[in-house]
Design a protein around this motif. Structure first.
Motif, PDB file in Angstrom:
ATOM      1  N   ILE A 114      27.215  26.493 -16.634  1.00 44.19           N
ATOM      2  CA  ILE A 114      26.852  27.902 -16.659  1.00 44.19           C
ATOM      3  C   ILE A 114      27.908  28.748 -17.365  1.00 44.19           C
ATOM      4  N   LEU A 115      29.168  28.571 -17.009  1.00 38.13           N
ATOM      5  CA  LEU A 115      30.201  29.436 -17.580  1.00 38.13           C
ATOM      6  C   LEU A 115      30.693  28.942 -18.936  1.00 38.13           C
ATOM      7  N   ASP A 116      31.001  27.667 -19.022  1.00 34.53           N
ATOM      8  CA  ASP A 116      31.575  27.131 -20.258  1.00 34.53           C
ATOM      9  C   ASP A 116      30.519  26.612 -21.227  1.00 34.53           C
ATOM     10  N   ARG A 117      29.238  26.592 -20.767  1.00 34.23           N
ATOM     11  CA  ARG A 117      28.130  26.120 -21.606  1.00 34.23           C
ATOM     12  C   ARG A 117      28.345  24.669 -22.055  1.00 34.23           C
ATOM     13  N   ARG A 118      28.918  23.866 -21.193  1.00 34.36           N
ATOM     14  CA  ARG A 118      29.130  22.467 -21.536  1.00 34.36           C
ATOM     15  C   ARG A 118      29.227  21.641 -20.258  1.00 34.36           C
ATOM     16  N   LEU A 119      28.988  20.358 -20.390  1.00 27.97           N
ATOM     17  CA  LEU A 119      29.189  19.383 -19.325  1.00 27.97           C
ATOM     18  C   LEU A 119      29.816  18.162 -19.976  1.00 27.97           C
ATOM     19  N   GLY A 120      31.111  17.974 -19.773  1.00 27.38           N
ATOM     20  CA  GLY A 120      31.775  16.881 -20.452  1.00 27.38           C
ATOM     21  C   GLY A 120      31.697  17.072 -21.960  1.00 27.38           C
ATOM     22  N   GLU A 121      31.102  16.116 -22.634  1.00 28.12           N
ATOM     23  CA  GLU A 121      30.966  16.198 -24.093  1.00 28.12           C
ATOM     24  C   GLU A 121      29.734  16.991 -24.532  1.00 28.12           C
ATOM     25  N   TYR A 122      28.828  17.232 -23.592  1.00 30.71           N
ATOM     26  CA  TYR A 122      27.609  17.967 -23.934  1.00 30.71           C
ATOM     27  C   TYR A 122      27.896  19.465 -24.041  1.00 30.71           C
ATOM     28  N   GLU A 123      27.272  20.130 -25.022  1.00 28.40           N
ATOM     29  CA  GLU A 123      27.393  21.577 -25.178  1.00 28.40           C
ATOM     30  C   GLU A 123      26.007  22.198 -25.310  1.00 28.40           C
ATOM     31  N   VAL A 124      25.792  23.329 -24.600  1.00 30.99           N
ATOM     32  CA  VAL A 124      24.552  24.078 -24.756  1.00 30.99           C
ATOM     33  C   VAL A 124      24.553  24.715 -26.146  1.00 30.99           C
ATOM     34  N   PRO A 125      23.486  24.555 -26.931  1.00 35.83           N
ATOM     35  CA  PRO A 125      23.444  25.166 -28.268  1.00 35.83           C
ATOM     36  C   PRO A 125      23.709  26.670 -28.213  1.00 35.83           C
ATOM     37  N   GLU A 126      24.346  27.201 -29.234  1.00 40.96           N
ATOM     38  CA  GLU A 126      24.779  28.597 -29.239  1.00 40.96           C
ATOM     39  C   GLU A 126      23.628  29.585 -29.063  1.00 40.96           C
ATOM     40  N   GLY A 127      22.463  29.277 -29.582  1.00 37.87           N
ATOM     41  CA  GLY A 127      21.358  30.218 -29.532  1.00 37.87           C
ATOM     42  C   GLY A 127      20.558  30.187 -28.238  1.00 37.87           C
ATOM     43  N   TRP A 128      21.056  29.503 -27.228  1.00 38.67           N
ATOM     44  CA  TRP A 128      20.322  29.361 -25.973  1.00 38.67           C
ATOM     45  C   TRP A 128      20.906  30.260 -24.887  1.00 38.67           C
ATOM     46  N   ALA A 129      20.026  31.032 -24.232  1.00 36.95           N
ATOM     47  CA  ALA A 129      20.425  31.876 -23.114  1.00 36.95           C
ATOM     48  C   ALA A 129      20.303  31.083 -21.811  1.00 36.95           C
ATOM     49  N   ILE A 130      21.128  31.442 -20.835  1.00 39.87           N
ATOM     50  CA  ILE A 130      21.083  30.798 -19.521  1.00 39.87           C
ATOM     51  C   ILE A 130      20.669  31.839 -18.488  1.00 39.87           C
ATOM     52  N   PHE A 131      19.513  31.620 -17.869  1.00 39.36           N
ATOM     53  CA  PHE A 131      19.002  32.491 -16.817  1.00 39.36           C
ATOM     54  C   PHE A 131      18.790  31.656 -15.557  1.00 39.36           C
ATOM     55  N   ALA A 132      18.907  32.305 -14.413  1.00 37.61           N
ATOM     56  CA  ALA A 132      18.673  31.629 -13.134  1.00 37.61           C
ATOM     57  C   ALA A 132      17.955  32.578 -12.194  1.00 37.61           C
ATOM     58  N   ALA A 133      17.326  32.015 -11.161  1.00 36.64           N
ATOM     59  CA  ALA A 133      16.609  32.828 -10.188  1.00 36.64           C
ATOM     60  C   ALA A 133      16.641  32.132  -8.840  1.00 36.64           C
ATOM     61  N   GLY A 134      16.567  32.943  -7.782  1.00 36.81           N
ATOM     62  CA  GLY A 134      16.562  32.359  -6.447  1.00 36.81           C
ATOM     63  C   GLY A 134      16.245  33.387  -5.383  1.00 36.81           C
ATOM     64  N   ASN A 135      15.896  32.894  -4.213  1.00 36.33           N
ATOM     65  CA  ASN A 135      15.615  33.752  -3.067  1.00 36.33           C
ATOM     66  C   ASN A 135      16.904  34.090  -2.324  1.00 36.33           C
ATOM     67  N   ARG A 136      16.837  35.197  -1.590  1.00 38.31           N
ATOM     68  CA  ARG A 136      17.967  35.600  -0.761  1.00 38.31           C
ATOM     69  C   ARG A 136      17.899  34.870   0.576  1.00 38.31           C
ATOM     70  N   GLN A 137      19.014  34.856   1.290  1.00 35.97           N
ATOM     71  CA  GLN A 137      19.050  34.100   2.547  1.00 35.97           C
ATOM     72  C   GLN A 137      18.121  34.679   3.600  1.00 35.97           C
ATOM     73  N   GLY A 138      17.834  35.969   3.539  1.00 32.19           N
ATOM     74  CA  GLY A 138      16.966  36.572   4.540  1.00 32.19           C
ATOM     75  C   GLY A 138      15.494  36.416   4.269  1.00 32.19           C
ATOM     76  N   ASP A 139      15.113  35.673   3.221  1.00 34.36           N
ATOM     77  CA  ASP A 139      13.708  35.582   2.817  1.00 34.36           C
ATOM     78  C   ASP A 139      12.975  34.394   3.421  1.00 34.36           C
ATOM     79  N   ARG A 140      13.585  33.703   4.361  1.00 34.32           N
ATOM     80  CA  ARG A 140      12.952  32.584   5.070  1.00 34.32           C
ATOM     81  C   ARG A 140      12.673  31.400   4.159  1.00 34.32           C
ATOM     82  N   GLY A 141      13.368  31.343   3.032  1.00 32.58           N
ATOM     83  CA  GLY A 141      13.240  30.174   2.173  1.00 32.58           C
ATOM     84  C   GLY A 141      14.339  29.169   2.501  1.00 32.58           C
ATOM     85  N   VAL A 142      14.277  27.998   1.857  1.00 34.86           N
ATOM     86  CA  VAL A 142      15.336  27.003   2.012  1.00 34.86           C
ATOM     87  C   VAL A 142      16.457  27.416   1.058  1.00 34.86           C
ATOM     88  N   THR A 143      17.483  28.049   1.583  1.00 33.83           N
ATOM     89  CA  THR A 143      18.546  28.571   0.732  1.00 33.83           C
ATOM     90  C   THR A 143      19.917  28.214   1.288  1.00 33.83           C
TER      91      THR A 143
END
Length: 347
Positions: A114-143
């Motif tokens: 997420i932060l460095d856009r890489r994992l070991g030797e792998y790199e996220v291509p420069e033109g790719w955006a990183i988005f994420a989504a999730g529920n809050r702890q009070g929403d009765r989901g598995v969080t």
């Protein structure tokens, strides 16, 4: 933040990858408010692929890849699901959905991605955006509580529901006008979720789309319709929507309205909401035809006949969001606008 604003944020974050200013974005919100859909819409608007990775369904090694021996050293084979310039294209969106449902061992494996856009030797291509989504702890989901090191790698936005934004989306996606009219009549039911009661079915932007589908499938069956709607939006809202739909046989003739004939305005407020929503739908379907200008003009004339002028303002505001600036080219618009000059039209 309301959905229309968040869509602008996501658009700018996507395009900022070209200038190197992109910051990973985390969307927070209860179930059914449209977090995932907004990210898919962003990809569709830019004709860019969206790679949806559900961290909650992965092990740490699924992200890191598989080790293999090369000579005296060990190298790692990156997972094929991660973005690759040759296979997926120069630009796209890496979407980490349900990230708050991932166990800590998996979310820790995502830190570097997420932060460095890489994992070991792998790199996220420069033109790719990183988005994420999730529920809050009070929403009765598995969080799980998002660890501070992971949280500090995102910019964070809370997703709110907003009826005008949902209505604009609904017209664009051809949602049944009866559902739109009902929610204009009962706006507090757009999202009604109480995690303390842990409901199975409840009103949300997502479940109102399900209600639209039920109207198409069971609208001709009085025995099944109410149960089908309750299965989508919950017992109380399902009963209300069924009663609303059943009352629409008293609506005036919409063909006469769009033809410019004199048609009395119904006295019932729920029918007035239904007429307003149906007329916006008629205007949308007329776009691109020879009758578009005449149809929109006659609808604008009828908008001035609502007993409460705010109802006409709502109709024309929805019309503007649906068909855009072409509304201002209709001759009847100026007449209507002058008649309600003391009522605010746009936010």
């Amino acid at each position: 933040m309301r959905p229309a604003q968040l869509l602008t944020v996501l658009d700018r974050e996507f395009t900022s990858t070209r200038e190197g200013h992109h910051t990973p974005v985390m969307l927070w919100g209860p179930p059914g408010v449209g977090k995932s859909d907004m990210i898919r819409q962003t990809g569709a608007r830019h004709a860019a692929p969206v790679i949806d990775i559900r961290l909650s369904q992965m092990e740490p090694s699924d992200l890191r890849g598989i080790p293999f021996r090369k000579g005296d050293f060990v190298e790692w084979a990156a997972p094929a699901i991660l973005p690759d310039r040759e296979r997926h294209g120069e630009h796209g969106i890496l979407f980490l959905d349900e990230i708050t449902s991932a166990p800590p061992s998996v979310s820790a494996a995502a830190y570097q991605l997420i932060l460095d856009r890489r994992l070991g030797e792998y790199e996220v291509p420069e033109g790719w955006a990183i988005f994420a989504a999730g529920n809050r702890q009070g929403d009765r989901g598995v969080t799980y509580t998002m660890p501070a090191p992971l949280a500090n790698r995102f910019s964070h936005f809370d997703v709110d529901t907003h009826l005008d934004d949902w209505v604009a989306w609904a017209y664009q996606h051809r949602i049944d006008e009866r559902v739109i009219a009902f929610l204009r009549f009962r706006p507090e039911l757009l999202f009604d979720f109480d995690p303390a009661h842990n409901p199975v079915a409840f009103p949300s932007p997502r479940s109102w789309e399900f209600a639209h589908r039920s109207l198409q499938k069971f609208g001709d069956s009085t025995e099944l319709l109410q149960g089908a709607l309750q299965a989508c939006v919950g017992p109380a809202a399902g009963i209300e929507l069924t009663a609303f739909v059943n009352s629409l046989d008293k609506m005036p003739d919409l063909d006469d309205i769009v033809a410019g004939k004199e048609v009395p305005m119904p006295d019932e407020i729920d029918l007035q909401y239904a007429v307003a929503a149906a007329l916006v739908g008629r205007a949308i379907r007329a776009q691109g035809s020879d009758q578009a200008l005449t149809t929109t003009g006659n609808i604008l004339r009828y908008a001035g006949s609502f007993p409460q002028r705010e109802m006409g303002v709502m109709l024309v505001s929805d019309l503007h969001r649906a068909i855009g600036e072409s509304l201002f080219q209709v001759p009847e618009f100026a007449t209507w606008a002058n008649a309600i000059a003391d009522v605010m039209l746009y936010e």
